[in-house]
Design a protein around this motif. Sequence first.
Motif, PDB file in Angstrom:
ATOM      1  N   ILE A   8       0.145  28.885  81.668  1.00 33.16           N
ATOM      2  CA  ILE A   8      -0.328  29.707  80.543  1.00 33.16           C
ATOM      3  C   ILE A   8      -1.188  30.859  81.050  1.00 33.16           C
ATOM      4  O   ILE A   8      -1.011  32.020  80.642  1.00 33.16           O
ATOM      5  CB  ILE A   8      -1.105  28.832  79.540  1.00 33.16           C
ATOM      6  N   PHE A   9      -2.110  30.569  81.951  1.00 33.07           N
ATOM      7  CA  PHE A   9      -2.940  31.638  82.510  1.00 33.07           C
ATOM      8  C   PHE A   9      -2.089  32.629  83.310  1.00 33.07           C
ATOM      9  O   PHE A   9      -2.343  33.840  83.284  1.00 33.07           O
ATOM     10  CB  PHE A   9      -4.041  31.056  83.386  1.00 33.07           C
ATOM     11  N   SER A  10      -1.076  32.147  84.022  1.00 29.85           N
ATOM     12  CA  SER A  10      -0.184  33.038  84.765  1.00 29.85           C
ATOM     13  C   SER A  10       0.555  33.974  83.812  1.00 29.85           C
ATOM     14  O   SER A  10       0.740  35.161  84.109  1.00 29.85           O
ATOM     15  CB  SER A  10       0.829  32.217  85.576  1.00 29.85           C
ATOM     16  N   ALA A  11       0.975  33.438  82.675  1.00 30.17           N
ATOM     17  CA  ALA A  11       1.649  34.261  81.678  1.00 30.17           C
ATOM     18  C   ALA A  11       0.709  35.329  81.127  1.00 30.17           C
ATOM     19  O   ALA A  11       1.115  36.476  80.905  1.00 30.17           O
ATOM     20  CB  ALA A  11       2.182  33.381  80.546  1.00 30.17           C
ATOM     21  N   VAL A  12      -0.561  34.964  80.929  1.00 26.33           N
ATOM     22  CA  VAL A  12      -1.537  35.937  80.434  1.00 26.33           C
ATOM     23  C   VAL A  12      -1.784  37.018  81.480  1.00 26.33           C
ATOM     24  O   VAL A  12      -1.904  38.207  81.152  1.00 26.33           O
ATOM     25  CB  VAL A  12      -2.848  35.231  80.047  1.00 26.33           C
ATOM     26  N   PHE A  13      -1.844  36.646  82.769  1.00 25.91           N
ATOM     27  CA  PHE A  13      -1.941  37.640  83.844  1.00 25.91           C
ATOM     28  C   PHE A  13      -0.761  38.608  83.772  1.00 25.91           C
ATOM     29  O   PHE A  13      -0.919  39.829  83.904  1.00 25.91           O
ATOM     30  CB  PHE A  13      -1.947  36.951  85.206  1.00 25.91           C
ATOM     31  N   THR A  14       0.442  38.059  83.576  1.00 23.96           N
ATOM     32  CA  THR A  14       1.648  38.887  83.540  1.00 23.96           C
ATOM     33  C   THR A  14       1.669  39.790  82.311  1.00 23.96           C
ATOM     34  O   THR A  14       2.045  40.974  82.398  1.00 23.96           O
ATOM     35  CB  THR A  14       2.892  37.988  83.558  1.00 23.96           C
ATOM     36  N   LEU A  15       1.275  39.259  81.167  1.00 21.59           N
ATOM     37  CA  LEU A  15       1.208  40.069  79.951  1.00 21.59           C
ATOM     38  C   LEU A  15       0.207  41.210  80.117  1.00 21.59           C
ATOM     39  O   LEU A  15       0.455  42.335  79.674  1.00 21.59           O
ATOM     40  CB  LEU A  15       0.820  39.193  78.755  1.00 21.59           C
ATOM     41  N   GLY A  16      -0.920  40.925  80.767  1.00 19.74           N
ATOM     42  CA  GLY A  16      -1.897  41.968  81.015  1.00 19.74           C
ATOM     43  C   GLY A  16      -1.362  43.044  81.936  1.00 19.74           C
ATOM     44  O   GLY A  16      -1.613  44.242  81.738  1.00 19.74           O
ATOM     45  N   ALA A  17      -0.597  42.638  82.949  1.00 17.98           N
ATOM     46  CA  ALA A  17       0.009  43.615  83.856  1.00 17.98           C
ATOM     47  C   ALA A  17       1.042  44.461  83.116  1.00 17.98           C
ATOM     48  O   ALA A  17       1.125  45.682  83.321  1.00 17.98           O
ATOM     49  CB  ALA A  17       0.656  42.884  85.028  1.00 17.98           C
ATOM     50  N   ALA A  18       1.847  43.840  82.261  1.00 20.17           N
ATOM     51  CA  ALA A  18       2.828  44.589  81.476  1.00 20.17           C
ATOM     52  C   ALA A  18       2.141  45.591  80.566  1.00 20.17           C
ATOM     53  O   ALA A  18       2.646  46.710  80.349  1.00 20.17           O
ATOM     54  CB  ALA A  18       3.679  43.618  80.656  1.00 20.17           C
ATOM     55  N   PHE A  19       0.989  45.219  80.045  1.00 20.55           N
ATOM     56  CA  PHE A  19       0.201  46.120  79.196  1.00 20.55           C
ATOM     57  C   PHE A  19      -0.219  47.361  79.975  1.00 20.55           C
ATOM     58  O   PHE A  19      -0.282  48.472  79.421  1.00 20.55           O
ATOM     59  CB  PHE A  19      -1.022  45.362  78.678  1.00 20.55           C
ATOM     60  N   ALA A  47       8.080  32.864  78.848  1.00 22.50           N
ATOM     61  CA  ALA A  47       9.268  33.612  78.438  1.00 22.50           C
ATOM     62  C   ALA A  47       8.874  34.945  77.803  1.00 22.50           C
ATOM     63  O   ALA A  47       9.475  35.992  78.091  1.00 22.50           O
ATOM     64  CB  ALA A  47      10.096  32.781  77.461  1.00 22.50           C
ATOM     65  N   ALA A  48       7.843  34.916  76.953  1.00 23.38           N
ATOM     66  CA  ALA A  48       7.357  36.157  76.344  1.00 23.38           C
ATOM     67  C   ALA A  48       6.810  37.106  77.401  1.00 23.38           C
ATOM     68  O   ALA A  48       7.025  38.330  77.331  1.00 23.38           O
ATOM     69  CB  ALA A  48       6.276  35.837  75.310  1.00 23.38           C
ATOM     70  N   ALA A  49       6.114  36.562  78.398  1.00 24.43           N
ATOM     71  CA  ALA A  49       5.571  37.396  79.473  1.00 24.43           C
ATOM     72  C   ALA A  49       6.689  38.030  80.292  1.00 24.43           C
ATOM     73  O   ALA A  49       6.588  39.192  80.703  1.00 24.43           O
ATOM     74  CB  ALA A  49       4.665  36.558  80.371  1.00 24.43           C
ATOM     75  N   ALA A  50       7.769  37.278  80.535  1.00 24.65           N
ATOM     76  CA  ALA A  50       8.906  37.819  81.286  1.00 24.65           C
ATOM     77  C   ALA A  50       9.551  38.977  80.539  1.00 24.65           C
ATOM     78  O   ALA A  50       9.899  40.013  81.136  1.00 24.65           O
ATOM     79  CB  ALA A  50       9.926  36.714  81.552  1.00 24.65           C
ATOM     80  N   VAL A  51       9.707  38.831  79.225  1.00 22.76           N
ATOM     81  CA  VAL A  51      10.277  39.902  78.414  1.00 22.76           C
ATOM     82  C   VAL A  51       9.367  41.124  78.433  1.00 22.76           C
ATOM     83  O   VAL A  51       9.832  42.271  78.587  1.00 22.76           O
ATOM     84  CB  VAL A  51      10.508  39.419  76.966  1.00 22.76           C
ATOM     85  N   ALA A  52       8.056  40.907  78.284  1.00 26.21           N
ATOM     86  CA  ALA A  52       7.105  42.015  78.294  1.00 26.21           C
ATOM     87  C   ALA A  52       7.099  42.725  79.649  1.00 26.21           C
ATOM     88  O   ALA A  52       7.006  43.958  79.717  1.00 26.21           O
ATOM     89  CB  ALA A  52       5.708  41.501  77.959  1.00 26.21           C
ATOM     90  N   TRP A  53       7.183  41.953  80.734  1.00 24.43           N
ATOM     91  CA  TRP A  53       7.211  42.550  82.073  1.00 24.43           C
ATOM     92  C   TRP A  53       8.441  43.441  82.251  1.00 24.43           C
ATOM     93  O   TRP A  53       8.332  44.565  82.733  1.00 24.43           O
ATOM     94  CB  TRP A  53       7.187  41.466  83.138  1.00 24.43           C
ATOM     95  N   GLN A  54       9.595  42.945  81.868  1.00 25.36           N
ATOM     96  CA  GLN A  54      10.818  43.737  82.002  1.00 25.36           C
ATOM     97  C   GLN A  54      10.752  44.997  81.147  1.00 25.36           C
ATOM     98  O   GLN A  54      11.184  46.075  81.575  1.00 25.36           O
ATOM     99  CB  GLN A  54      12.031  42.893  81.607  1.00 25.36           C
TER     100      GLN A  54
END
Length: 254
Positions: free
Chosen positions: A145-156, A236-243
């Motif tokens: 979960i924290f990894s996904a939040v890191f990824t979402l923040g990077a996508a932002f 999964a949401a973080a992966a979509v946001a990253w792409q």
Amino acid sequence: MWTRSALAYRLSFVMMTFGNGALTALDFAAVAIIFGHTTRLGGFSLAQTAFLYGTSGMAIGLADLLLGSMDGLGQRVRDGTLDAMLVRPAPVFVQVAADRFALRRLGRVSQAALVLAWSLSRLDVAWTPGTVLLLPVMLVSGAAIFSAVFTLGAAFQFRFGDASEVQNSFTYGGNALTQYPPTVFAKELVRGATFVVPLAFVNWLPATLILGTPQPLGLPRWVDWVSPLVAAAVCAAAAVAWQAGLRSYRSTGS
């Protein structure tokens, strides 16, 4: 490469790792000071609060070890150095995560693990096969979960440049939140951490089953087991946001 670089000076590496762990230990020192003036905090004992601290600290520590470099993406977007990663025969996500990989962050994980071990030695828990299994599942799910939040923040940051502090407010800020019992916070904040940014599934909800404490929102008990599903959905949401963020990248034009 970064690991070999860090280990080139062994004494320096040991000192920096110890310093990293000692710095994060100050958070638990604050918790201990609070319990120097009371025996219960929001209905939780010191050992129960230490359990929350240890599980949250290990989850964020593992995520920080693997993806902590993500907060530097904004700088690469601003100066255009991300372009070099786009032409290399390796996934951009892996390159950004591995950039300036800091093995010294193991100090945070080790310190949280020590606190967790101490809490387990002090807790009076009626262990069952289910709760024994739930503990490692909770740690892995929390790290995801924290990894996904890191990824979402990077996508932002693809869209808004240097927004690392916004990212940190949800990652390290989320860690600070989940170190304490949910009962000391307003119900609105607990609902937000459950249904908006699901940090409650890092440890708050599954921990209630292990510790035998009431659900903070009175949810059904089966919710205590869904951390892996929540982690999968957030990843999964973080992966979509990253792409989406990567596709929107247009370099600096320089």
